[in-house]
Design a protein around this motif. Sequence first.
Motif, short mmCIF file in Angstrom:
data_model
loop_
_atom_site.label_atom_id
_atom_site.label_comp_id
_atom_site.label_asym_id
_atom_site.label_seq_id
_atom_site.Cartn_x
_atom_site.Cartn_y
_atom_site.Cartn_z
N GLU A 28 0.83 -1.21 0.00
CA GLU A 28 0.00 0.00 0.00
C GLU A 28 0.86 1.26 0.00
O GLU A 28 0.59 2.21 -0.74
N LEU A 29 1.90 1.26 0.83
CA LEU A 29 2.81 2.41 0.87
C LEU A 29 3.55 2.56 -0.45
O LEU A 29 3.72 3.68 -0.95
N ALA A 30 3.97 1.45 -1.04
CA ALA A 30 4.66 1.50 -2.32
C ALA A 30 3.74 2.02 -3.43
O ALA A 30 4.19 2.74 -4.32
N GLU A 31 2.48 1.67 -3.35
CA GLU A 31 1.51 2.13 -4.34
C GLU A 31 1.36 3.65 -4.26
O GLU A 31 1.27 4.33 -5.29
N ILE A 32 1.33 4.19 -3.05
CA ILE A 32 1.26 5.65 -2.89
C ILE A 32 2.50 6.29 -3.51
O ILE A 32 2.40 7.27 -4.24
N ASP A 33 3.68 5.72 -3.21
CA ASP A 33 4.92 6.25 -3.80
C ASP A 33 4.85 6.23 -5.31
O ASP A 33 5.20 7.21 -5.98
N SER A 34 4.40 5.13 -5.86
CA SER A 34 4.32 4.98 -7.31
C SER A 34 3.36 6.01 -7.92
O SER A 34 3.67 6.63 -8.94
N GLU A 73 5.29 22.80 -7.27
CA GLU A 73 4.44 21.63 -7.52
C GLU A 73 5.12 20.35 -7.05
O GLU A 73 4.48 19.50 -6.43
N ILE A 74 6.40 20.23 -7.33
CA ILE A 74 7.13 19.03 -6.89
C ILE A 74 7.15 18.96 -5.37
O ILE A 74 6.88 17.90 -4.79
N ARG A 75 7.44 20.07 -4.70
CA ARG A 75 7.46 20.10 -3.24
C ARG A 75 6.07 19.75 -2.67
O ARG A 75 5.95 18.96 -1.74
N ARG A 76 5.03 20.33 -3.27
CA ARG A 76 3.66 20.07 -2.79
C ARG A 76 3.31 18.59 -2.93
O ARG A 76 2.76 17.98 -2.01
N LEU A 77 3.66 18.01 -4.07
CA LEU A 77 3.35 16.60 -4.28
C LEU A 77 4.14 15.69 -3.34
O LEU A 77 3.60 14.71 -2.83
N HIS A 78 5.40 16.03 -3.08
CA HIS A 78 6.18 15.26 -2.11
C HIS A 78 5.55 15.33 -0.72
O HIS A 78 5.42 14.31 -0.03
N ALA A 83 2.34 12.90 3.62
CA ALA A 83 1.18 13.02 4.51
C ALA A 83 0.26 11.80 4.36
O ALA A 83 -0.23 11.26 5.36
N ARG A 84 0.03 11.37 3.13
CA ARG A 84 -0.81 10.19 2.91
C ARG A 84 -0.18 8.94 3.51
O ARG A 84 -0.85 8.12 4.12
N LYS A 85 1.14 8.80 3.34
CA LYS A 85 1.83 7.64 3.90
C LYS A 85 1.80 7.68 5.42
O LYS A 85 1.61 6.64 6.06
N GLU A 86 1.96 8.86 6.00
CA GLU A 86 1.93 8.97 7.46
C GLU A 86 0.54 8.63 8.01
O GLU A 86 0.41 7.96 9.02
N THR A 87 -0.50 9.06 7.30
CA THR A 87 -1.87 8.71 7.69
C THR A 87 -2.05 7.20 7.65
O THR A 87 -2.63 6.61 8.56
N LEU A 88 -1.55 6.59 6.61
CA LEU A 88 -1.64 5.13 6.48
C LEU A 88 -0.89 4.43 7.60
O LEU A 88 -1.40 3.49 8.20
#
Length: 94
Positions: A28-34, A73-78, A83-88
């Motif tokens: 799941e975490l890898a999918e978010i990264d991808s 944009e790159i900073r915002r997306l990172h 944030a999504r990974k930390e929530t997970l």
Amino acid sequence: MKSAYELAMERLEKASPSLSLTEEQKKELAEIDSTYRAKIAEKELFLKNQINKAQISGKFEEVESLEKQLALEIRRLHEECEARKETLRTNFAG
């Protein structure tokens, strides 16, 4: 006798124990990264194309503006990805 590093790591582990993840959670975490790598690549491709067009036409102020936009944009997306990974991770722990 333990080194200062080993003692510090023991204290850190007591303060906030490390979380061991299952293979499914890692996926799941890898999918978010991808997903976010793809979003970043898409933004880079689009904005770098716009930057090249502006450079060719001599619009150097526009080039600078687009470069700043790309960096933001790159900073915002990172940040959004982390944030999504930390929530997970929080959901995995809870």
